[in-house]
Enzyme design. Structure first.
Site, short mmCIF file in Angstrom:
data_model
loop_
_atom_site.label_atom_id
_atom_site.label_comp_id
_atom_site.label_asym_id
_atom_site.label_seq_id
_atom_site.Cartn_x
_atom_site.Cartn_y
_atom_site.Cartn_z
N GLU A 1 -8.80 4.25 -2.09
CA GLU A 1 -8.95 5.19 -0.97
C GLU A 1 -9.31 6.56 -1.52
OE1 GLU A 1 -5.88 5.50 1.97
OE2 GLU A 1 -5.45 3.34 1.97
N LYS B 1 -11.89 9.66 9.07
CA LYS B 1 -12.42 9.50 7.71
C LYS B 1 -13.47 8.41 7.61
CE LYS B 1 -8.46 11.35 5.21
NZ LYS B 1 -7.58 11.60 6.36
N ASN C 1 0.85 -1.19 0.00
CA ASN C 1 0.00 0.00 0.00
C ASN C 1 0.88 1.24 0.00
OD1 ASN C 1 -2.80 1.34 0.61
ND2 ASN C 1 -1.37 2.25 2.09
N GLU C 2 0.71 2.07 -1.03
CA GLU C 2 1.36 3.38 -1.11
C GLU C 2 2.87 3.28 -0.99
OE1 GLU C 2 -2.30 6.25 0.38
OE2 GLU C 2 -0.64 5.86 1.77
#
Length: 596
Positions: free
Chosen positions: A502, A566, A412-413
């Protein structure tokens, strides 16, 4: 590794409950060999649970280093002569295990199970003692990575240090999942691999059984949900034909049960294991993600294993609540961001027909700029890559038979814009395809499409982006232009389907203002709606995973107000305004959206 369960031949003893616990802030316990005798000066600690939020002690919440767990257990006398195993569902992030003072296992990696053969050290008919030291330190050779920063200035006490990490969730630690004992005979089933296919109206179930010894006869039987026999077979590998098969479908799960029997040389039952099988196919074809040959559109979330008090500890009540909320909001999928979740949760996904993207805990492989190097000899290096391979292999080995899991995410990322990322992720992609040729693979992107150097190795483009939040904060009028520009360029550059894995905005429950401003429920809802306007125009977009399902804990900082907000649900699982908007959108969308 097979998940421990009671069968016709196997017996389970669950050690979950209240353990004795002791923090070791000076890391003296190993040198002083605390495992040789019962722990002294302990406090009660629940297992499974993170230890961080159990007490009122801020020092324990933010502890760096070793903690010690201890439990006693009695092995039934009826287990004498059998193989005895100790299974640990999760220990974040390093663990060493002793039974009666004898080391039986050590393990690196906080989100997958490991086990130890304790036959030679555990004594049936008497009290035995298990001691586990768990260390939560993150460095560049762990997944996720981190580093210890020690201060050397007059403003800090001598030796003052902090754990730095580059991911946005709290570094909960401890024994997060159950600890179990189980027994088998000396001749036992080691592993089962299932593959499925569909040929016309028939289902095809391939099986491969790995046994502890070559001798012995293997028999398999597949039962439908009514307990009726659907197919049988013999031998350690083979294919079962299921006439008029009921398929496992998103939100319409149908599960067969495979019974595997291992007979000894006398024809006696030596071992038995059963697992659920969902017959389905998965394929990426052009810009379409196909399940059973039908287009699938991902509607759902990135999640976390995170809740009040227990942190990342397994809680079946929370899991069932979360699945009820997923169904209420008309979602069909989630990603195990950013680590493998408990297998109990995947079994629930199998039963409920919720589609899962399984993710390796490779999060934090970037400094969120294009200048600082990540893949260096003293950061993400060959040792990191070897551990990444190990964790990926263990994840696939654990979850390969779950029909709910349709794709693997390898990171991820990560800093996929650096030249060194090319050989790093090419090797990992090759490993994933070799171990599981049936499932597509992806990597979740942070760089812009003209910067990424590794997307060609993967089947689906997954993108995280926060326009009008981290970029151009407050400028809702820019969202549609920027999202459409970026997603179009991902498709133009690589020609692969795209999932927005996301997107979102922090919203403090109860904060309201109109016109919308940041941190209000109105702003979160409006931002998501503007993303959706773009998704609905782009044929190559095959999914939307809002970040995030629920609010979750993070380390303290000026950008976080008691955690990441979030979520469209609060940490206590209460809906914000955006949740009702999503419920309406996804309910009206049906199985696949009509593109404008």
């Amino acid at each position: 590794m097979l998940f421990p369960k009671d069968t016709l031949t196997r017996e389970i003893k669950d050690l979950s409950g209240i353990w004795r616990f002791k923090a070791d802030p000076d890391n003296r316990g190993r040198e002083e060999k605390w495992h040789h005798q019962p722990l002294q000066d302990t406090i009660p600690m629940p297992v499974p649970a993170s230890y961080n939020d159990i007490t009122q002690d801020a020092a324990l919440r933010d502890h760096i280093g070793d903690v010690w767990y201890e439990q006693t257990f009695i092995v039934p006398r009826s287990w004498s002569g059998d193989r005895m195993m100790l299974w640990i569902g999760s220990a974040c992030h390093h663990a060493v295990v002793w039974v009666n003072g004898v080391e039986v296992a050590s393990h690196k990696g906080g989100f997958l199970p490991f086990e130890a053969d304790i036959t030679r050290v555990a004594v049936p008919g008497r009290e035995n003692r298990v001691t586990i030291v768990v260390n939560n330190v993150l460095n560049w050779q762990t997944l996720p990575p981190g580093r210890i920063k020690t201060f050397d200035d007059e403003k800090h006490p001598e030796g003052y240090r902090v754990q730095e990490y580059f991911h946005d969730f709290f570094n909960y630690a401890g024994l997060h999942r159950p600890v179990k004992l189980y027994r088998t005979s000396g001749l036992f089933i080691q592993d089962i691999t299932i593959t499925t296919d569909v040929q016309g109206e028939s289902g095809v179930v391939g099986y491969s059984i790995e046994c502890s010894q070559p001798e012995g006869e293997v028999r398999v039987k597949l039962l439908d949900e009514d307990g009726k026999e659907a197919a049988t077979g013999k031998g350690s590998s083979g294919t079962l034909q299921v006439e008029n098969a009921r398929l496992w479908k998103p939100l319409q799960a149908y599960l067969y049960t495979l019974h595997v029997e291992l007979l000894d040389s006398y024809g006696q039952l030596a071992d038995h294991y059963q697992l659920q099988v969902g017959i389905r196919t998965v394929k990426v074809e052009g810009t379409r993600f196909l399940i059973n040959g039908e287009r699938f559109y991902f509607k759902g979330f990135g999640k976390h294993e995170d809740s009040d008090i227990r942190g990342k500890g397994l809680d079946q009540a929370v899991n069932v609540k979360d699945f009820n909320l997923l169904k209420w909001i008309n979602a069909n999928s989630f990603r195990t961001s950013h680590y493998p979740y408990a297998e109990e949760l995947l079994e629930l996904a199998d039963r409920e027909g919720i589609v899962v993207i399984g993710e390796v805990p490779a999060v934090g492989f970037t400094f969120f700029n294009y200048n600082d190097k990540v893949y260096t000899p003293d950061q993400a290096n060959e040792e990191t890559l070897a551990h990444h391979h190990d964790v990926l292999s263990d994840l696939i080995a654990r979850d390969k038979n779950h029909p709910s899991v349709v794709m693997w995410s390898l990171a991820n990322e990560a800093a996929t814009f650096q030249d060194e990322a090319v050989p790093y992720f090419r090797q990992l992609a090759d490993t994933a395809r070799r171990l599981d040729p049936q499932r597509p693979i992806t990597i979740v992107q942070w760089p812009l499409p003209d910067k990424c150097k590794v997307a060609q190795f993967f089947d689906v483009i997954c993108v995280n982006r926060y326009y009008s939040w981290y970029q151009d904060p407050g400028a809702l009028e820019l969202v549609e232009h920027q999202v459409e520009w970026e997603l179009t360029n991902w498709y133009r550059n690589f020609g692969k389907p795209v999932i927005m894995t996301e997107y979102g905005a922090d919203a403090i429950a109860g904060f309201h203002q109109d016109p919308p401003v940041m941190f209000t429920e109105e702003y979160q809802e409006e931002l998501l709606t503007r993303y959706h306007n773009v998704f609905d125009r782009l044929d190559f977009v095959i999914g939307e995973h809002v970040w995030a399902f629920a609010d979750f804990a993070t380390k303290q900082g000026i950008t976080r107000i008691n955690g990441n907000k979030k979520g469209v649900f609060t940490r206590q699982r209460q809906p914000k305004a955006a949740a009702r908007m999503l419920r309406s959108r996804w309910g009206e969308m049906g199985e696949y959206p009509e593109k404008l």
